[in-house]
Scaffold this motif. Structure first.
Motif, mmCIF file in Angstrom:
data_model
loop_
_atom_site.group_PDB
_atom_site.id
_atom_site.type_symbol
_atom_site.label_atom_id
_atom_site.label_comp_id
_atom_site.label_asym_id
_atom_site.label_seq_id
_atom_site.Cartn_x
_atom_site.Cartn_y
_atom_site.Cartn_z
ATOM 1 N N ALA A 1 -65.687 8.509 69.613
ATOM 2 C CA ALA A 1 -66.736 7.716 70.258
ATOM 3 C C ALA A 1 -67.939 8.585 70.630
ATOM 4 O O ALA A 1 -69.095 8.192 70.436
ATOM 5 C CB ALA A 1 -66.182 7.020 71.496
ATOM 6 N N LEU A 2 -67.674 9.776 71.145
ATOM 7 C CA LEU A 2 -68.771 10.666 71.530
ATOM 8 C C LEU A 2 -69.550 11.156 70.313
ATOM 9 O O LEU A 2 -70.762 11.366 70.395
ATOM 10 C CB LEU A 2 -68.229 11.857 72.315
ATOM 11 C CG LEU A 2 -67.904 11.602 73.789
ATOM 12 C CD1 LEU A 2 -67.279 12.835 74.423
ATOM 13 C CD2 LEU A 2 -69.170 11.215 74.551
ATOM 14 N N ARG A 3 -68.853 11.339 69.180
ATOM 15 C CA ARG A 3 -69.559 11.797 67.977
ATOM 16 C C ARG A 3 -70.530 10.748 67.453
ATOM 17 O O ARG A 3 -71.483 11.095 66.748
ATOM 18 C CB ARG A 3 -68.553 12.189 66.890
ATOM 19 C CG ARG A 3 -67.874 13.529 67.124
ATOM 20 C CD ARG A 3 -67.208 14.045 65.854
ATOM 21 N NE ARG A 3 -66.166 13.160 65.377
ATOM 22 C CZ ARG A 3 -64.889 13.207 65.768
ATOM 23 N NH1 ARG A 3 -64.514 14.107 66.655
ATOM 24 N NH2 ARG A 3 -64.007 12.373 65.272
ATOM 25 N N THR A 4 -70.314 9.482 67.784
ATOM 26 C CA THR A 4 -71.256 8.450 67.319
ATOM 27 C C THR A 4 -72.614 8.578 67.999
ATOM 28 O O THR A 4 -73.637 8.202 67.416
ATOM 29 C CB THR A 4 -70.698 7.041 67.587
ATOM 30 O OG1 THR A 4 -70.576 6.815 69.001
ATOM 31 C CG2 THR A 4 -69.345 6.846 66.921
ATOM 32 N N LYS B 1 -70.355 1.988 64.016
ATOM 33 C CA LYS B 1 -70.290 3.417 63.690
ATOM 34 C C LYS B 1 -68.876 3.982 63.574
ATOM 35 O O LYS B 1 -68.719 5.132 63.180
ATOM 36 C CB LYS B 1 -71.046 4.204 64.763
ATOM 37 C CG LYS B 1 -72.545 3.971 64.768
ATOM 38 C CD LYS B 1 -73.220 4.554 63.533
ATOM 39 C CE LYS B 1 -73.195 6.075 63.563
ATOM 40 N NZ LYS B 1 -73.864 6.658 62.391
ATOM 41 N N THR B 2 -67.846 3.220 63.934
ATOM 42 C CA THR B 2 -66.484 3.751 63.902
ATOM 43 C C THR B 2 -65.610 2.924 62.973
ATOM 44 O O THR B 2 -66.021 1.896 62.441
ATOM 45 C CB THR B 2 -65.858 3.767 65.314
ATOM 46 O OG1 THR B 2 -65.813 2.423 65.822
ATOM 47 C CG2 THR B 2 -66.666 4.630 66.263
ATOM 48 N N GLY C 1 -61.062 2.003 62.281
ATOM 49 C CA GLY C 1 -59.744 2.049 62.891
ATOM 50 C C GLY C 1 -59.653 1.276 64.191
ATOM 51 O O GLY C 1 -60.312 0.251 64.403
ATOM 52 N N ASP C 2 -58.834 1.799 65.108
ATOM 53 C CA ASP C 2 -58.564 1.101 66.366
ATOM 54 C C ASP C 2 -59.805 0.986 67.254
ATOM 55 O O ASP C 2 -59.990 -0.013 67.935
ATOM 56 C CB ASP C 2 -57.459 1.833 67.145
ATOM 57 C CG ASP C 2 -56.102 1.724 66.465
ATOM 58 O OD1 ASP C 2 -55.927 0.764 65.677
ATOM 59 O OD2 ASP C 2 -55.245 2.588 66.697
ATOM 60 N N VAL C 3 -60.641 2.009 67.249
ATOM 61 C CA VAL C 3 -61.849 1.970 68.077
ATOM 62 C C VAL C 3 -62.773 0.848 67.614
ATOM 63 O O VAL C 3 -63.322 0.091 68.423
ATOM 64 C CB VAL C 3 -62.588 3.328 68.040
ATOM 65 C CG1 VAL C 3 -63.925 3.237 68.771
ATOM 66 C CG2 VAL C 3 -61.715 4.409 68.680
ATOM 67 N N GLU C 4 -62.926 0.705 66.304
ATOM 68 C CA GLU C 4 -63.756 -0.374 65.773
ATOM 69 C C GLU C 4 -63.196 -1.740 66.173
ATOM 70 O O GLU C 4 -63.946 -2.635 66.592
ATOM 71 C CB GLU C 4 -63.822 -0.272 64.253
ATOM 72 C CG GLU C 4 -64.619 -1.389 63.601
ATOM 73 C CD GLU C 4 -64.515 -1.367 62.077
ATOM 74 O OE1 GLU C 4 -65.100 -2.261 61.439
ATOM 75 O OE2 GLU C 4 -63.842 -0.465 61.539
ATOM 76 N N LYS D 1 -70.346 5.594 59.118
ATOM 77 C CA LYS D 1 -69.301 5.560 60.131
ATOM 78 C C LYS D 1 -68.756 6.951 60.441
ATOM 79 O O LYS D 1 -68.789 7.853 59.604
ATOM 80 C CB LYS D 1 -68.152 4.651 59.675
ATOM 81 C CG LYS D 1 -68.504 3.156 59.704
ATOM 82 C CD LYS D 1 -67.298 2.314 59.350
ATOM 83 C CE LYS D 1 -67.593 0.832 59.468
ATOM 84 N NZ LYS D 1 -67.733 0.396 60.872
ATOM 85 N N VAL D 2 -68.243 7.089 61.661
ATOM 86 C CA VAL D 2 -67.634 8.338 62.115
ATOM 87 C C VAL D 2 -66.133 8.145 62.125
ATOM 88 O O VAL D 2 -65.604 7.303 62.856
ATOM 89 C CB VAL D 2 -68.131 8.718 63.520
ATOM 90 C CG1 VAL D 2 -67.402 9.955 64.029
ATOM 91 C CG2 VAL D 2 -69.634 8.945 63.505
#
Length: 348
Positions: free
Chosen positions: A43-46, A190-191, A193-196, A338-339
């Motif tokens: 999340a921070l890398r986004t 931007k993400t 997997g589970d975060v998305e 996406k990251v």
């Protein structure tokens, strides 16, 4: 010239709200969306490559206000000095937490900096929303051009308001929900997997709160400051702003259902822009409204710098904006896409 500079500042602040708004939103929802250390790093890398650049728009807006409308600074700082200092410290804490979190391998310290990141991001969202509501509602400007606002009085709007009343609290809560929605849509974009997936589900829930608060926010603004409707009635074309805001909210919900992530994020940008520009249109030509009977509204013409200052400033501002826009286009292009959770690239 005053009209030009009023809308220049309004557009610069709009750019700040849209750009820094999504990373403030990411910070506000951070602890709920990212549940493991690797997910929080993802999340921070986004926002890692862009968050500090986004804040340039706030500094640029403040600098533009200073040379274009210097009396506004003297008046605003007289009553908003403490809140402005709190905002400054929150911005510092937020930057420090983002930077130091990635440089620590200790779980305790990483958790501490993550909590600071969330705390400062959420409070900044509240402060910015309440600050805008204070400006729209008006402040008790005295005959000397200064004012004092206690933290609260009776929580009512009127001739003796406080920094906090029912309207400014509504503004703060709306800002938190709107920026949380903005941040959720950005994370979904931007993400993977589970975060998305969690970001998408949270966006659907926060959308309902944003729709409700936006719906009651417009009549609440008219109730808090009836004069805000004057320019709209004089120039009915201005009703395009609330209509655009409503259209963008509907578009956000439709894109969430169909999985069009980029369109949803762009619709959120449109919603935030239309809401802020609509508030600015309701103020113009006033730049800081007055409540009570002692003072008068501070207008654009009263606060404007001398013509020579404005002409020179416009030349340098044009050069600076060209460089800034070029920089932002390059950065966002370089860090597009996406990251992944396994990506170990840029993390600040």
């Amino acid at each position: 010239m005053g009209t030009l500079w009023f809308w220049i500042v309004a557009l610069m602040l709009t750019a700040y709200i849209v750009l820094d708004g999504f990373d403030l939103g990411v910070g506000t929802i951070y602890l709920w969306i990212a549940r493991t250390d690797s997910e929080r790093s993802q999340a921070l890398r986004t926002i890692g490559p862009v968050w500090d650049g986004n804040e340039v728009w706030l500094l640029a807006s403040a600098g533009t206000l200073f040379f274009a409308f210097p009396p506004l600074y003297a008046t605003a700082f007289s009553g908003f000095y403490l809140p402005l200092m709190i905002v400054l410290w929150l911005i510092i804490l937020r930057g420090v937490s983002i930077e130091l979190r990635s440089h620590s391998s200790e779980v305790l310290w990483r958790t501490f900096f993550e909590a600071i990141f969330f705390f400062s991001s959420a409070l900044l969202s509240v402060f910015f929303g309440a600050a805008l509501a204070n400006v729209v509602r008006g402040v008790p400007i005295g005959a000397d051009g200064y004012f004092f606002l206690p933290l609260w009085t009776n929580f009512r709007t009127g001739p003796n308001p406080g920094i906090l009343d029912w309207y400014t609290i509504l503004g703060g809560v709306l800002a938190v929900t709107a920026l949380s929605l903005h941040g959720s849509l950005y994370l979904a974009l931007k993400t993977n997997g589970d975060v998305e997936e969690r970001a998408t589900q949270l966006a659907k829930r926060v959308w309902i709160a944003t729709l409700f608060l936006s719906t009651i926010g417009i009549p609440a603004t008219i109730l808090a400051r009836p004069a805000s409707l004057t320019d709209y009635l004089r120039h009915p074309i201005a009703f395009i702003f609330p209509l655009m805001g409503a259209a963008c909210l509907i578009a956000i919900r439709l894109t969430l259902s169909k999985g069009f992530q980029l369109r949803g994020f762009l619709a959120s940008c449109g919603y935030l822009s239309s809401m802020f520009l609509g508030a600015a249109f309701g103020l113009f030509p006033v730049i800081l409204p007055a409540v009570g009977t002692q003072g008068r509204d501070l207008t654009v013409e009263q606060a404007l710098s001398p013509p020579h200052t404005l002409r020179v400033g416009l030349a340098w501002w044009s050069v600076g904006m060209c460089l800034a826009i070029t920089y932002f286009c390059i950065v966002y292009w370089l860090f597009r896409g996406k990251v992944s959770i396994d990506d170990h690239g840029y993390e600040h």
